[in-house]
Design a protein around this motif. Sequence first.
Motif, mmCIF file in Angstrom:
data_model
loop_
_atom_site.group_PDB
_atom_site.id
_atom_site.type_symbol
_atom_site.label_atom_id
_atom_site.label_comp_id
_atom_site.label_asym_id
_atom_site.label_seq_id
_atom_site.Cartn_x
_atom_site.Cartn_y
_atom_site.Cartn_z
ATOM 1 N N HIS A 78 0.873 -1.168 0.000
ATOM 2 C CA HIS A 78 0.000 0.000 0.000
ATOM 3 C C HIS A 78 0.908 1.216 0.000
ATOM 4 C CE1 HIS A 78 -2.592 -3.097 1.827
ATOM 5 N NE2 HIS A 78 -3.634 -2.363 1.473
ATOM 6 N N VAL A 79 0.352 2.366 -0.321
ATOM 7 C CA VAL A 79 1.139 3.590 -0.209
ATOM 8 C C VAL A 79 0.232 4.742 0.209
ATOM 9 C CG1 VAL A 79 0.919 4.097 -2.693
ATOM 10 C CG2 VAL A 79 2.753 5.168 -1.373
ATOM 11 N N ILE A 80 0.705 5.524 1.165
ATOM 12 C CA ILE A 80 0.033 6.748 1.583
ATOM 13 C C ILE A 80 0.922 7.909 1.160
ATOM 14 C CG2 ILE A 80 -1.005 8.033 3.493
ATOM 15 C CD1 ILE A 80 -1.061 5.461 5.105
ATOM 16 N N ILE A 81 0.327 8.929 0.550
ATOM 17 C CA ILE A 81 1.096 10.075 0.065
ATOM 18 C C ILE A 81 0.777 11.287 0.941
ATOM 19 C CG2 ILE A 81 1.549 11.598 -1.899
ATOM 20 C CD1 ILE A 81 0.513 9.276 -3.686
ATOM 21 N N PHE A 82 1.807 11.831 1.549
ATOM 22 C CA PHE A 82 1.669 13.032 2.368
ATOM 23 C C PHE A 82 2.399 14.181 1.662
ATOM 24 C CE2 PHE A 82 1.656 9.469 5.394
ATOM 25 C CZ PHE A 82 0.504 9.726 6.127
ATOM 26 N N PRO A 83 1.706 15.257 1.289
ATOM 27 C CA PRO A 83 2.395 16.417 0.701
ATOM 28 C C PRO A 83 3.420 17.000 1.674
ATOM 29 C CG PRO A 83 0.014 16.568 0.399
ATOM 30 C CD PRO A 83 0.254 15.442 1.360
ATOM 31 N N LYS A 84 4.250 17.881 1.175
ATOM 32 C CA LYS A 84 5.253 18.512 2.021
ATOM 33 C C LYS A 84 4.623 19.131 3.268
ATOM 34 C CE LYS A 84 8.585 19.913 -1.569
ATOM 35 N NZ LYS A 84 9.196 21.087 -2.238
ATOM 36 N N ASN A 85 5.289 18.942 4.394
ATOM 37 C CA ASN A 85 4.913 19.583 5.653
ATOM 38 C C ASN A 85 3.465 19.288 6.068
ATOM 39 O OD1 ASN A 85 5.693 21.122 7.891
ATOM 40 N ND2 ASN A 85 4.784 22.980 7.042
ATOM 41 N N SER A 86 2.994 18.098 5.743
ATOM 42 C CA SER A 86 1.615 17.740 6.085
ATOM 43 C C SER A 86 1.488 17.416 7.564
ATOM 44 C CB SER A 86 1.164 16.531 5.257
ATOM 45 O OG SER A 86 -0.078 16.044 5.719
ATOM 46 N N SER A 87 0.483 17.985 8.215
ATOM 47 C CA SER A 87 0.234 17.693 9.630
ATOM 48 C C SER A 87 -0.266 16.267 9.818
ATOM 49 C CB SER A 87 -0.796 18.678 10.195
ATOM 50 O OG SER A 87 -2.022 18.584 9.485
ATOM 51 N N ASN A 88 -0.732 15.662 8.727
ATOM 52 C CA ASN A 88 -1.246 14.297 8.811
ATOM 53 C C ASN A 88 -0.149 13.266 9.063
ATOM 54 O OD1 ASN A 88 -3.955 14.946 8.453
ATOM 55 N ND2 ASN A 88 -3.771 14.944 6.221
ATOM 56 N N VAL A 89 1.106 13.634 8.765
ATOM 57 C CA VAL A 89 2.207 12.707 9.033
ATOM 58 C C VAL A 89 2.287 12.411 10.527
ATOM 59 C CG1 VAL A 89 4.710 12.365 8.945
ATOM 60 C CG2 VAL A 89 3.532 13.428 7.009
ATOM 61 N N GLN A 90 2.296 13.480 11.326
ATOM 62 C CA GLN A 90 2.384 13.296 12.780
ATOM 63 C C GLN A 90 1.153 12.582 13.309
ATOM 64 O OE1 GLN A 90 3.521 16.784 14.916
ATOM 65 N NE2 GLN A 90 3.793 15.688 16.831
ATOM 66 N N MET A 91 -0.026 12.903 12.770
ATOM 67 C CA MET A 91 -1.250 12.224 13.200
ATOM 68 C C MET A 91 -1.130 10.723 12.945
ATOM 69 S SD MET A 91 -4.202 10.584 12.193
ATOM 70 C CE MET A 91 -4.376 11.002 10.461
ATOM 71 N N TYR A 92 -0.658 10.348 11.761
ATOM 72 C CA TYR A 92 -0.542 8.925 11.429
ATOM 73 C C TYR A 92 0.468 8.236 12.346
ATOM 74 C CZ TYR A 92 0.321 4.564 9.019
ATOM 75 O OH TYR A 92 0.469 3.223 8.745
ATOM 76 N N LEU A 93 1.621 8.833 12.499
ATOM 77 C CA LEU A 93 2.685 8.214 13.287
ATOM 78 C C LEU A 93 2.321 8.100 14.759
ATOM 79 C CD1 LEU A 93 5.758 10.003 11.676
ATOM 80 C CD2 LEU A 93 5.030 7.651 11.285
ATOM 81 N N ASN A 94 1.606 9.099 15.275
ATOM 82 C CA ASN A 94 1.265 9.114 16.702
ATOM 83 C C ASN A 94 -0.013 8.345 17.016
ATOM 84 O OD1 ASN A 94 3.504 10.651 17.239
ATOM 85 N ND2 ASN A 94 2.413 12.586 17.454
ATOM 86 N N LYS A 95 -1.036 8.537 16.181
ATOM 87 C CA LYS A 95 -2.349 7.964 16.504
ATOM 88 C C LYS A 95 -2.550 6.564 15.932
ATOM 89 C CE LYS A 95 -7.332 8.834 16.101
ATOM 90 N NZ LYS A 95 -8.398 9.719 15.564
ATOM 91 N N ILE A 96 -2.076 6.335 14.728
ATOM 92 C CA ILE A 96 -2.312 5.050 14.065
ATOM 93 C C ILE A 96 -1.173 4.065 14.353
ATOM 94 C CG2 ILE A 96 -2.883 3.917 11.889
ATOM 95 C CD1 ILE A 96 -4.867 6.112 12.761
ATOM 96 N N ALA A 97 0.049 4.447 13.967
ATOM 97 C CA ALA A 97 1.201 3.564 14.181
ATOM 98 C C ALA A 97 1.676 3.593 15.631
ATOM 99 C CB ALA A 97 2.338 3.960 13.250
ATOM 100 N N ARG A 98 1.455 4.727 16.319
ATOM 101 C CA ARG A 98 1.807 4.882 17.728
ATOM 102 C C ARG A 98 3.303 4.647 17.958
ATOM 103 N NH1 ARG A 98 0.085 1.121 20.404
ATOM 104 N NH2 ARG A 98 -0.097 2.037 22.459
ATOM 105 N N TYR A 99 4.128 5.299 17.139
ATOM 106 C CA TYR A 99 5.570 5.197 17.330
ATOM 107 C C TYR A 99 6.030 6.156 18.412
ATOM 108 C CZ TYR A 99 5.847 2.361 13.095
ATOM 109 O OH TYR A 99 5.703 1.363 12.170
#
Length: 610
Positions: free
Chosen positions: A410-431
Amino acid sequence: MDGVCPLPTTGTSSQIFANALQFFASTQCLITENWPLDAEIPNHALFDFIIVGAGSAGCVLANRLSEVEKWKVLLIEAGDDPPVESIIPALNRGIFGTKYDWQYYTAKNNRTNKANVNETVYWPRGKMLGGSSGINAMLYVHGNDYDYKLWYDQGNKEWHPNIVRRYFKKAEKLQAQQLLKDTRIAENYGRHGPLNIDIFNSTIRTITENIVGSWNEIGIKKVPDLNTANVLGSGIITATVSYGQRVSTASAYLNTARNRPNLHVIKNSFVTKILLSHGKAKKAYGVEVDRNGNTMTFLANFEVIVSAGTINTPQLLMLSGVGPKEHLISKDIQCKVNLPGVGKNLQDHLIVPVTIYGDQPEETDTIKQYFESIQYLYERKGYLGETSVTDALAFYSLDNNATYPLFQNHVIIFPKNSSNVQMYLNKIARYKNVVTESVLENSRNHALYLFLFNLLHPKSNGDILLKSSNPTEYPLINANYFNDAMDLEAAARGIKKITKLVNTKYFQSIGGYLGRMRWPECDNFELDSLDYWKCICINMVITVYHPVGTARMGSDPNTSVVDSRLRVHGVKSLRVIDASVMPNITSGNTNGPVIMIAERGSDIIKEDHY
């Protein structure tokens, strides 16, 4: 901008614009479905069939069994009607962590997931009408024929690949016009079923086509339709979507049957026990339900069908006295039927993140996104009408000429400086923070192409165990990712094939490069080496939400839970029909196969009773 502009006006223009804004604000109330009403059922009411769980399988069963007008059917759901976020394709992550999600977590094992918060993996599962078909990414994958040949060869004669394909077609109504123009593709799908199948109207199709072209360049051949290609190659996948709205099994199967007088649906009702007869010959005759704080009993004339899913189904069986004898006794539960396989054979599609960065796409245009939100309200188009991941997929093996896929991307595309990157890493992947920061450092000035590597056929199995005899206490989920060393070796080699993408024309044109995800145990390994990826796999593995197999079908009661006709071994009038019956996990996203299983199971029941 505060919405107030100090310009001279007679009031006409401001009234026009205010009315327009009010109109669009009110149209959000039209994003709904005709969900069935919550039925009023008296205690000890009798039904022909009781279905536990209105998820991907349960809604199909409720529709198909209530087609027989003389059968009285009760469908019991622990959750409520789906929220608006379930209907709007791009907003499914807004459901995670809410009351519409069971919010499960795997058990800490002191071996994997050191880079995840609490060393556990978050397993969201839908708790609403439609179950996880109302929370998933909607990608519709048949699987490979060999998946079902494996089932068949284990003695499950109801599940030959030819039979399975027939039931996929029974479910489907292909709407994608570009696919219908190809005769071979059109013949691979059904045309008259309740489940609408289409292609997302993507706002980033140029980018996803470039990704598919890049996969093709490294030997993962581009195909016109992945399901028709037996899920081998790369391309744009079909989805359970129609005119910009999610198609869950609740909307496709349940809403269309909601006015049948013989179908009764109750919500916010949690089944705590399957009632079994006393004596040597066990028979299921009803269920015990916690409904609005009251304990109620409902009785079944013909069958109780458990469709509660891979976690809840084995939990309910064990709470009812059906399961491994020693484990039940240890929880002070009387063992009524000793079935060692209940809760065993847990299989899941693990994923490992691969971070590739590039100069495109640029930062999200917030104003454009606002306009697209209004466009969605008006005509169901724009970014809200597509999946939160992309619909570009790749299925491949180490050998480009293989006939059976070992890996999926699968692939998720995050544009430059997207706030969704932190949301994904913190809320979904929980790194943990060190991992998150290493990604954010790159993504602030670069677009992130987050490739999610998926091991399709893991040799590692886990299990579901009870913590106690309390039905409301969540069970232990032992995922056992990478418990088998062969999985780790295969994953590292499969990932290294994907990292070659940085050398393809498209990624070279955008300055593509592979990023390091920092974690102390992995930082000393050379980036993109086998040892580096093995370290990342062990420490950062998460799920793509496809757990199956905990009530596997088979002929041997010592190793399986149900027979080929999905009847629970040793108990009359009790079946399991959901993802838990899969003896082996399928190639790709599992929602489509679960719907197929329910279609087949419905006909098996009709054959036995009608």
